[in-house]
Design a protein around this motif. Structure first.
Motif, PDB file in Angstrom:
ATOM      1  N   UNK A 129       0.848  -1.196   0.000  1.00  0.00           N
ATOM      2  CA  UNK A 129       0.000   0.000   0.000  1.00  0.00           C
ATOM      3  C   UNK A 129       0.885   1.247   0.000  1.00  0.00           C
ATOM      4  N   UNK A 130       0.279   2.414  -0.138  1.00  0.00           N
ATOM      5  CA  UNK A 130       1.027   3.671  -0.140  1.00  0.00           C
ATOM      6  C   UNK A 130       1.185   4.206   1.271  1.00  0.00           C
ATOM      7  N   UNK A 131       2.336   4.827   1.509  1.00  0.00           N
ATOM      8  CA  UNK A 131       2.535   5.521   2.780  1.00  0.00           C
ATOM      9  C   UNK A 131       1.797   6.853   2.730  1.00  0.00           C
ATOM     10  N   UNK A 132       1.596   7.452   3.895  1.00  0.00           N
ATOM     11  CA  UNK A 132       0.882   8.726   3.970  1.00  0.00           C
ATOM     12  C   UNK A 132       1.837   9.855   3.584  1.00  0.00           C
ATOM     13  N   UNK A 133       1.512  10.517   2.472  1.00  0.00           N
ATOM     14  CA  UNK A 133       2.356  11.583   1.952  1.00  0.00           C
ATOM     15  C   UNK A 133       1.497  12.702   1.388  1.00  0.00           C
ATOM     16  N   UNK A 134       2.087  13.872   1.326  1.00  0.00           N
ATOM     17  CA  UNK A 134       1.500  14.987   0.598  1.00  0.00           C
ATOM     18  C   UNK A 134       2.597  15.526  -0.313  1.00  0.00           C
ATOM     19  N   UNK A 135       2.281  15.635  -1.583  1.00  0.00           N
ATOM     20  CA  UNK A 135       3.195  16.219  -2.567  1.00  0.00           C
ATOM     21  C   UNK A 135       2.424  17.342  -3.242  1.00  0.00           C
TER      22      UNK A 135
END
Length: 166
Positions: A129-135
């Protein structure tokens, strides 16, 4: 590889987030209507990529709600919620919550978004799954802000992400 924690236990990701000032990697993701979307669809707009493991968890759902609220105040900005959730789950969640200032996109088909952005878990209970990130991207698709939340069960720094567009 980035090292972060999930409930205090160390987990690692596939790589590192794109560097500030770099061109954002292109992507092909699936919208809730099952159409394909790419980064080119958003050129000319500022873009907040709100990335997380699953909309069916409390913290992920709260990030979608918070960015939905904040997005209504932003000019020329699109908020994209991205996970490996099926498009149907996104559609159900947003309809039930009345969320219409964000767009939800799924990386379920090939997982290349997570690999290209360096944020897929390679171990631990959330592996793949994806890690928690903001780009955050400017209107030319250049990276102006990144955050990989160090503890997956915590929310991102909304204020810093939004201020990066000022």
């Amino acid at each position: 590889m980035a090292i972060i924690t999930f409930k205090g236990n160390q987990v690692t990701t596939f790589g590192e987030l794109p560097k500030i000032g770099a061109d954002a990697p292109n992507f092909r993701l699936t919208a809730t209507d099952l159409s394909s979307k790419s980064l080119n669809d958003y050129l000319g707009h500022n873009v907040i990529l709100n990335i997380f493991p699953s909309v069916d968890t409390g913290v992920c759902a709260q990030s979608v709600r918070t960015f939905n609220e904040k997005a209504s105040q932003l000019k020329n900005t699109k908020v994209l919620n991205i996970s490996k959730d099926l498009p149907f789950a996104f559609a159900r969640f947003c309809a039930a919550e009345g969320l219409d200032n964000v767009e939800s996109l799924s990386d379920f088909r090939d997982g290349n978004f997570g690999k290209n952005y360096g944020l897929t878990f390679v171990d631990g209970p959330l592996e793949a799954l994806h890690s928690r990130c903001v780009v955050v991207l400017n209107d030319k698709a250049e990276v102006v802000y990144t955050e990989q939340v160090s503890e997956i069960t915590e929310e991102p720094n909304y204020k810093a992400a939004l201020e990066s567009l000022s």
